[in-house]
Design a protein around this motif. Structure first.
Motif, PDB file in Angstrom:
ATOM      1  N   GLU A 114      41.473  45.836  21.979  1.00 24.56           N
ATOM      2  CA  GLU A 114      40.513  44.739  22.061  1.00 24.56           C
ATOM      3  C   GLU A 114      41.148  43.451  21.544  1.00 24.56           C
ATOM      4  N   THR A 115      40.904  42.380  22.267  1.00 28.48           N
ATOM      5  CA  THR A 115      41.331  41.051  21.830  1.00 28.48           C
ATOM      6  C   THR A 115      40.109  40.148  21.810  1.00 28.48           C
ATOM      7  N   ARG A 116      40.324  38.912  21.389  1.00 23.49           N
ATOM      8  CA  ARG A 116      39.201  37.989  21.297  1.00 23.49           C
ATOM      9  C   ARG A 116      38.579  37.718  22.656  1.00 23.49           C
ATOM     10  N   VAL A 117      39.430  37.724  23.687  1.00 30.77           N
ATOM     11  CA  VAL A 117      38.934  37.377  25.019  1.00 30.77           C
ATOM     12  C   VAL A 117      38.591  38.620  25.842  1.00 30.77           C
ATOM     13  N   GLY A 118      38.849  39.800  25.284  1.00 27.99           N
ATOM     14  CA  GLY A 118      38.488  41.011  25.997  1.00 27.99           C
ATOM     15  C   GLY A 118      39.516  42.119  25.798  1.00 27.99           C
ATOM     16  N   ALA A 119      39.259  43.254  26.382  1.00 32.96           N
ATOM     17  CA  ALA A 119      40.152  44.412  26.247  1.00 32.96           C
ATOM     18  C   ALA A 119      41.280  44.333  27.275  1.00 32.96           C
ATOM     19  N   GLN A 120      42.500  44.627  26.804  1.00 35.03           N
ATOM     20  CA  GLN A 120      43.668  44.660  27.713  1.00 35.03           C
ATOM     21  C   GLN A 120      43.703  46.000  28.433  1.00 35.03           C
ATOM     22  N   ARG A 121      43.817  45.953  29.777  1.00 30.19           N
ATOM     23  CA  ARG A 121      43.749  47.187  30.554  1.00 30.19           C
ATOM     24  C   ARG A 121      45.122  47.736  30.941  1.00 30.19           C
ATOM     25  N   VAL A 139      58.864  37.950  32.948  1.00 31.15           N
ATOM     26  CA  VAL A 139      57.473  37.588  32.728  1.00 31.15           C
ATOM     27  C   VAL A 139      56.650  38.868  32.641  1.00 31.15           C
ATOM     28  N   ASP A 140      55.686  38.870  31.703  1.00 33.23           N
ATOM     29  CA  ASP A 140      54.756  39.987  31.568  1.00 33.23           C
ATOM     30  C   ASP A 140      53.348  39.509  31.941  1.00 33.23           C
ATOM     31  N   TYR A 141      52.639  40.375  32.644  1.00 35.28           N
ATOM     32  CA  TYR A 141      51.263  40.060  33.039  1.00 35.28           C
ATOM     33  C   TYR A 141      50.349  41.150  32.508  1.00 35.28           C
ATOM     34  N   LEU A 142      49.291  40.731  31.752  1.00 42.40           N
ATOM     35  CA  LEU A 142      48.346  41.659  31.154  1.00 42.40           C
ATOM     36  C   LEU A 142      46.936  41.320  31.643  1.00 42.40           C
ATOM     37  N   PRO A 143      46.348  42.125  32.495  1.00 40.30           N
ATOM     38  CA  PRO A 143      44.947  41.886  32.913  1.00 40.30           C
ATOM     39  C   PRO A 143      43.983  42.223  31.756  1.00 40.30           C
ATOM     40  N   VAL A 144      42.956  41.380  31.586  1.00 44.71           N
ATOM     41  CA  VAL A 144      41.997  41.522  30.473  1.00 44.71           C
ATOM     42  C   VAL A 144      40.584  41.669  31.054  1.00 44.71           C
ATOM     43  N   THR A 145      39.795  42.618  30.468  1.00 50.05           N
ATOM     44  CA  THR A 145      38.405  42.832  30.887  1.00 50.05           C
ATOM     45  C   THR A 145      37.478  41.873  30.135  1.00 50.05           C
ATOM     46  N   GLU A 146      36.501  41.295  30.811  1.00 52.12           N
ATOM     47  CA  GLU A 146      35.561  40.377  30.167  1.00 52.12           C
ATOM     48  C   GLU A 146      34.692  41.117  29.145  1.00 52.12           C
ATOM     49  N   ARG A 147      34.388  40.382  28.108  1.00 52.97           N
ATOM     50  CA  ARG A 147      33.471  40.923  27.094  1.00 52.97           C
ATOM     51  C   ARG A 147      32.022  40.633  27.523  1.00 52.97           C
ATOM     52  N   SER A 148      31.170  41.639  27.414  1.00 53.28           N
ATOM     53  CA  SER A 148      29.766  41.458  27.829  1.00 53.28           C
ATOM     54  C   SER A 148      28.850  41.009  26.694  1.00 53.28           C
ATOM     55  N   ASP A 149      29.365  41.130  25.441  1.00 50.69           N
ATOM     56  CA  ASP A 149      28.512  40.801  24.290  1.00 50.69           C
ATOM     57  C   ASP A 149      28.549  39.324  23.942  1.00 50.69           C
ATOM     58  N   GLY A 207      37.646  37.097  29.213  1.00 49.99           N
ATOM     59  CA  GLY A 207      38.308  37.875  30.280  1.00 49.99           C
ATOM     60  C   GLY A 207      39.508  37.210  30.907  1.00 49.99           C
ATOM     61  N   LYS A 208      40.059  36.209  30.252  1.00 53.87           N
ATOM     62  CA  LYS A 208      41.228  35.493  30.829  1.00 53.87           C
ATOM     63  C   LYS A 208      42.477  36.379  30.720  1.00 53.87           C
ATOM     64  N   ASP A 209      43.184  36.570  31.847  1.00 55.49           N
ATOM     65  CA  ASP A 209      44.409  37.385  31.855  1.00 55.49           C
ATOM     66  C   ASP A 209      45.531  36.681  31.105  1.00 55.49           C
ATOM     67  N   VAL A 210      46.468  37.498  30.636  1.00 53.22           N
ATOM     68  CA  VAL A 210      47.590  36.985  29.834  1.00 53.22           C
ATOM     69  C   VAL A 210      48.853  36.942  30.697  1.00 53.22           C
ATOM     70  N   LEU A 211      49.552  35.826  30.727  1.00 53.31           N
ATOM     71  CA  LEU A 211      50.838  35.661  31.418  1.00 53.31           C
ATOM     72  C   LEU A 211      51.856  35.204  30.382  1.00 53.31           C
ATOM     73  N   MET A 212      52.909  36.026  30.169  1.00 56.63           N
ATOM     74  CA  MET A 212      53.843  35.755  29.082  1.00 56.63           C
ATOM     75  C   MET A 212      55.283  35.660  29.621  1.00 56.63           C
TER      76      MET A 212
END
Length: 432
Positions: free
Chosen positions: A98-105, A289-299, A306-311
């Motif tokens: 879990e991250t602030r913007v959502g869970a990393q999948r 480059v690393d790409y991490l898709p993030v799931t939106e938080r519903s709470d 839910g913003k994806d991470v691009l590193m």
């Protein structure tokens, strides 16, 4: 009897005219054209051997194998232009962090390592240097093939020339036989003289047949060099002469021999190998480059939910433990020293071969000139014996002895000519 005498006199006159023609040809021989065509012969027929050599170079399997090796070496230049494989990775989080913007999948990454600047160029230069060394092998193989073809050609010439001499001597003995038969009728000779002449003819005929077997075997070897049917007819020049003068070469000309150039190319390839080793000892740079898709938080509800991470990433590969490269540098240094000593040894071998070839060629000229004088004196002696027939004092034993001497001198002359041109071909291989 007078008719037979005139036949013999005609033979002697013809021999003298033939000798004068040969001397004239020697005086007008173009030495430079003679060398350019591998010292083959006189006039337009000199092109004949050159044609055979060109055919051998085009068809010989060994040459074709060397050319294929060179093509492979050339292709390695294209092979040298490569970079490490692109790394692609993918992973799925079984337990999603879990991250602030959502869970990393999951996590997807791409990475590419690049060699240091100039490494690929150094690799290509090394491949080119190796290809150059392979090309010298083709040159050496072609020169050795040309030498083998020339030497076989000269052996074929010598066999045919000896057969022609035997034919002439057999005809001369037949003339003597008829002369002896006439002498037996008038009581000036015995039947034993006739039998001796016939026995001698049989011996010469045997030698001619043996030479024909030798020619067949040598012709097969010659055709195999050209990679064609073994029984194909090989046409050789009917006559060859030793020129009155031959050009002089010193050992400095040996520096052009491709056998020495081969070592120079190998030395250069080792130098290029060391430059490549130094380049490979430098760091490698990686980009990815690393790409991490993030799931939106519903709470919660906010702008980056839910913003994806691009590193983007940069990495450096540093050869800290570089004993391998130090060892390769030491090996290259030792290899260059080895090549230098091998070149020096090969130069000594070539110098010895060059001196030997020059000596044997000079020996052939000396022997040829000596046999020419001996043959002229034997012909004079034979003429005297024939003239003595008018007084009835001809001795057919002496005639046979003189004829045997003439045949010996003629055969030795042919061997001298063959030896001269064989050694000239060796000299040509060494310095041209």
């Amino acid at each position: 009897m007078k008719k037979l005498k005139y036949i013999l006199v005609f033979l002697f006159v013809s021999a003298e005219v033939h000798t004068e023609r040969r001397r004239s040809a020697k005086a007008h021989l173009n030495v430079f054209v003679f060398l350019a065509l591998l010292l083959v012969g006189i006039g337009g027929q000199a092109q004949q051997l050159q044609t055979y050599i060109q055919e051998a170079e085009a068809n010989n399997p060994e040459i074709q194998a060397f050319e294929l090796r060179y093509s492979i070496a050339e292709e390695k230049v294209n092979e040298a232009n490569w970079i490490p494989n692109t790394e692609v990775s993918a992973g799925y989080f079984v337990s999603e962090p879990e991250t602030r913007v959502g869970a990393q999948r999951a996590r997807i990454g791409v990475k590419q390592m690049l060699p240091w600047f100039g490494t690929i160029t150094a690799r290509e230069n090394y491949a080119i240097a190796m290809a150059d060394a392979e090309y010298v092998d083709i040159t050496i193989a072609k020169r050795k093939l040309a030498l083998s073809v020339a030497q076989s050609y000269y052996r074929l010439y010598a066999i045919r020339a000896k057969q022609a001499v035997l034919d002439e001597n057999i005809q001369l003995l037949e003339t003597y036989e008829r002369l002896a038969l006439t002498s037996v009728e008038v009581g000036k000779a015995s039947a034993v003289d006739v039998l001796r002449l016939q026995i001698r003819q049989n011996e010469l005929q045997q030698q001619k047949e043996v030479l024909e077997e030798e020619f067949t075997a040598e012709q097969t070897a010659f055709n195999n060099l050209l990679n064609r049917e073994s029984m194909m007819t090989v046409i050789v020049v009917p006559e060859m002469e030793i020129p009155q003068e031959a050009p002089f070469y010193d050992n400095q000309a040996l520096s052009l021999n491709p056998e020495l150039l081969k070592y120079d190319k190998l030395y250069e390839s080792v130098a290029q190998s060391e430059l490549l080793n130094q380049r490979e000892n430098l760091p490698m740079i990686g980009f990815g480059v690393d790409y991490l898709p993030v799931t939106e938080r519903s709470d919660v509800n906010f702008s980056d939910n839910g913003k994806d991470v691009l590193m983007p990433m940069v990495s450096v590969s540093i050869p800290i433990f570089n004993n391998r490269y130090k060892s390769i540098s030491r090996q290259n240094e030792l290899r260059q020293q080895e090549i230098e000593t091998q070149r020096e040894q090969r130069l000594n071998v070539l110098e010895s071969a060059f001196a030997k070839a020059q000596s044997q060629r000079n020996q052939a000229r000396i022997a040829y000139n000596t046999q020419e004088r001996n043959l002229k004196q034997a012909q004079d002696a034979e003429e005297i014996l024939v003239k003595n027939y008018e007084t009835g004092t001809i001795d057919f034993n002496d005639v046979l002895d003189i004829q045997e001497l003439q045949l010996k001198f003629q055969m030795n002359q042919i061997e001298s000519v063959k030896g001269y041109y064989v050694q000239s071909a060796i000299i040509n291989y060494l310095i041209n």
